[in-house]
Design a protein around this motif. Structure first.
Motif, mmCIF file in Angstrom:
data_model
loop_
_atom_site.group_PDB
_atom_site.id
_atom_site.type_symbol
_atom_site.label_atom_id
_atom_site.label_comp_id
_atom_site.label_asym_id
_atom_site.label_seq_id
_atom_site.Cartn_x
_atom_site.Cartn_y
_atom_site.Cartn_z
ATOM 1 N N LYS A 105 -16.847 22.555 15.681
ATOM 2 C CA LYS A 105 -15.585 22.791 16.392
ATOM 3 C C LYS A 105 -15.673 22.287 17.834
ATOM 4 O O LYS A 105 -14.731 21.665 18.353
ATOM 5 C CB LYS A 105 -15.239 24.278 16.374
ATOM 6 N N ALA A 106 -16.809 22.550 18.489
ATOM 7 C CA ALA A 106 -16.991 22.096 19.867
ATOM 8 C C ALA A 106 -16.964 20.576 19.948
ATOM 9 O O ALA A 106 -16.376 19.994 20.872
ATOM 10 C CB ALA A 106 -18.311 22.625 20.431
ATOM 11 N N LEU A 107 -17.568 19.902 18.987
ATOM 12 C CA LEU A 107 -17.574 18.450 18.965
ATOM 13 C C LEU A 107 -16.165 17.897 18.759
ATOM 14 O O LEU A 107 -15.782 16.892 19.370
ATOM 15 C CB LEU A 107 -18.504 17.948 17.849
ATOM 16 N N ALA A 108 -15.398 18.558 17.889
ATOM 17 C CA ALA A 108 -14.035 18.105 17.631
ATOM 18 C C ALA A 108 -13.138 18.308 18.847
ATOM 19 O O ALA A 108 -12.232 17.513 19.108
ATOM 20 C CB ALA A 108 -13.465 18.857 16.425
ATOM 21 N N THR A 109 -13.411 19.351 19.616
ATOM 22 C CA THR A 109 -12.586 19.689 20.778
ATOM 23 C C THR A 109 -12.934 18.852 22.000
ATOM 24 O O THR A 109 -12.080 18.592 22.850
ATOM 25 C CB THR A 109 -12.752 21.185 21.127
ATOM 26 N N ASN A 110 -14.222 18.429 22.071
ATOM 27 C CA ASN A 110 -14.694 17.700 23.258
ATOM 28 C C ASN A 110 -15.224 16.323 22.848
ATOM 29 O O ASN A 110 -16.399 16.192 22.481
ATOM 30 C CB ASN A 110 -15.809 18.498 23.952
ATOM 31 N N PRO A 111 -14.399 15.289 22.908
ATOM 32 C CA PRO A 111 -14.795 13.955 22.445
ATOM 33 C C PRO A 111 -15.989 13.353 23.167
ATOM 34 O O PRO A 111 -16.654 12.462 22.635
ATOM 35 C CB PRO A 111 -13.529 13.108 22.686
ATOM 36 N N SER A 112 -16.289 13.834 24.377
ATOM 37 C CA SER A 112 -17.413 13.273 25.129
ATOM 38 C C SER A 112 -18.728 14.001 24.843
ATOM 39 O O SER A 112 -19.793 13.585 25.313
ATOM 40 C CB SER A 112 -17.132 13.342 26.632
ATOM 41 N N LEU A 113 -18.673 15.062 24.078
ATOM 42 C CA LEU A 113 -19.845 15.911 23.837
ATOM 43 C C LEU A 113 -20.732 15.348 22.737
ATOM 44 O O LEU A 113 -20.242 14.933 21.685
ATOM 45 C CB LEU A 113 -19.387 17.324 23.457
ATOM 46 N N ARG A 114 -22.034 15.322 22.995
ATOM 47 C CA ARG A 114 -23.027 15.104 21.940
ATOM 48 C C ARG A 114 -23.861 16.365 21.876
ATOM 49 O O ARG A 114 -24.350 16.841 22.907
ATOM 50 C CB ARG A 114 -23.900 13.883 22.243
ATOM 51 N N LEU A 115 -24.024 16.907 20.668
ATOM 52 C CA LEU A 115 -24.548 18.269 20.551
ATOM 53 C C LEU A 115 -25.584 18.392 19.443
ATOM 54 O O LEU A 115 -25.405 17.869 18.346
ATOM 55 C CB LEU A 115 -23.387 19.223 20.260
ATOM 56 N N SER A 116 -26.676 19.106 19.748
ATOM 57 C CA SER A 116 -27.671 19.433 18.725
ATOM 58 C C SER A 116 -27.528 20.898 18.332
ATOM 59 O O SER A 116 -27.264 21.756 19.173
ATOM 60 C CB SER A 116 -29.092 19.149 19.228
ATOM 61 N N ILE A 117 -27.678 21.152 17.044
ATOM 62 C CA ILE A 117 -27.571 22.493 16.498
ATOM 63 C C ILE A 117 -28.822 22.789 15.673
ATOM 64 O O ILE A 117 -29.257 21.962 14.857
ATOM 65 C CB ILE A 117 -26.322 22.627 15.595
ATOM 66 N N ASN A 118 -29.395 23.955 15.881
ATOM 67 C CA ASN A 118 -30.597 24.331 15.140
ATOM 68 C C ASN A 118 -30.260 24.748 13.714
ATOM 69 O O ASN A 118 -29.199 25.314 13.438
ATOM 70 C CB ASN A 118 -31.309 25.490 15.840
ATOM 71 N N MET A 119 -31.178 24.461 12.814
ATOM 72 C CA MET A 119 -31.034 24.864 11.424
ATOM 73 C C MET A 119 -32.424 25.100 10.842
ATOM 74 O O MET A 119 -33.428 24.621 11.377
ATOM 75 C CB MET A 119 -30.341 23.774 10.605
ATOM 76 N N SER A 120 -32.469 25.850 9.762
ATOM 77 C CA SER A 120 -33.712 26.042 9.025
ATOM 78 C C SER A 120 -33.686 25.151 7.795
ATOM 79 O O SER A 120 -32.616 24.889 7.223
ATOM 80 C CB SER A 120 -33.849 27.506 8.594
ATOM 81 N N ALA A 121 -34.839 24.679 7.385
ATOM 82 C CA ALA A 121 -34.903 23.903 6.145
ATOM 83 C C ALA A 121 -34.403 24.730 4.967
ATOM 84 O O ALA A 121 -33.906 24.179 3.978
ATOM 85 C CB ALA A 121 -36.340 23.446 5.899
ATOM 86 N N ARG A 122 -34.515 26.054 5.080
ATOM 87 C CA ARG A 122 -34.019 26.927 4.006
ATOM 88 C C ARG A 122 -32.514 26.777 3.809
ATOM 89 O O ARG A 122 -31.997 27.023 2.728
ATOM 90 C CB ARG A 122 -34.353 28.391 4.313
#
Length: 271
Positions: A105-122
């Protein structure tokens, strides 16, 4: 002869436990309920921390979105108080879903934003998370090239073949994949060339006081060299002093992340 009375062994399965064990067990249950309630009531937000270019720290390469769990009074509950308890449970997968959805949602709202999001392999095998990722990339087709998914070294090594397959699938769509905590000791070197991460984030244990430790400098230099050989972008985590930054820059690091360059902020504007 007087026989010494033997103390009976504690049988945990029969219901006996030390007072400390009872307290810890109660705390674990309370933490799980606290996180579960926060998920049900959507008391979650992202905090954004900048990752800056080493050659010009005024320029931001991307932000990391860190999920924050809030109590009923909207106070942040430190992740260290619950992350280990929930990591292997469904709650951990739900946290990954919420973080991913907020990031998309943040990426869609802010076209200039590049963002990393944490995830688990699970979470790769957790259908709601995979569905949220596919849905987000479909609804917002212009965000794939600005999305970075971070998988820790230890998590990646749980199911390396599945992680490699997942990476190949979504890198084709333009999503970048980063390895968090690189150098923490979980990865067999033979797997490194198979993963083809886009970004590697060097574990904080190598950063503190690196300017005064030639041995650590040699290790970090080797990690950077190996990463560059495979065309992987390098980030130093938890940089807190100018001396650390200068030393890392001399070793060839690409980016810095840490309090020296900005702390995670939930209120953030992007330009």
């Amino acid at each position: 002869m007087i026989h010494e009375r033997k103390k009976p062994k504690m049988d945990v399965e029969a219901g006996f436990a030390s007072p400390l064990g009872v307290v810890i067990n109660h705390q674990d249950r309370s933490i799980m309920k606290m996180v579960s309630d926060a998920i049900d009531q959507r008391r979650m937000k992202l905090a954004y921390q900048p990752v800056v270019l080493a050659r010009d720290p005024k320029k931001i390469a991307f932000h990391e979105g860190l999920v924050r769990v809030l109590d009923p009074n909207n106070r942040v509950i430190p992740a260290k108080e619950f992350i280990q308890q929930v990591e292997t449970t469904t709650l951990g997968r739900q946290l990954d879903c919420i973080a991913l959805e907020a990031g998309l949602k943040a990426l869609a709202t802010n076209p200039s934003l590049r963002l990393s999001i944490n995830m688990s392999a699970r979470s790769i095998g957790y259908q709601p998370w995979k569905a949220a990722l596919r849905r987000g990339l479909s609804v917002y087709p212009n965000i794939a090239s600005r999305l970075i998914l971070e998988i820790s070294e230890s998590s990646a090594m749980l199911v390396p073949e599945i992680v490699v397959s997942f990476m190949e699938e979504f890198q084709r769509e333009g999503v970048a994949i980063a390895m968090d905590n690189f150098g923490s000791g979980q990865m067999a070197i033979r797997y490194f060339r198979e993963f083809f991460f886009d970004i590697v984030k060097i574990d904080r244990q190598f950063i503190r006081g690196i300017e005064n430790d030639p041995d650590t400098q040699a290790i970090v230099g080797a990690l950077i060299s190996m990463s560059k050989h495979f065309n992987m972008f390098t980030v130093a985590e938890a940089v807190e002093t100018v001396a650390e930054a200068e030393c890392l820059r001399g070793l060839g690091i690409d980016c810095f992340q840490g309090f020296l360059f900005g702390s995670p902020q939930m209120k953030q504007s992007f330009s």
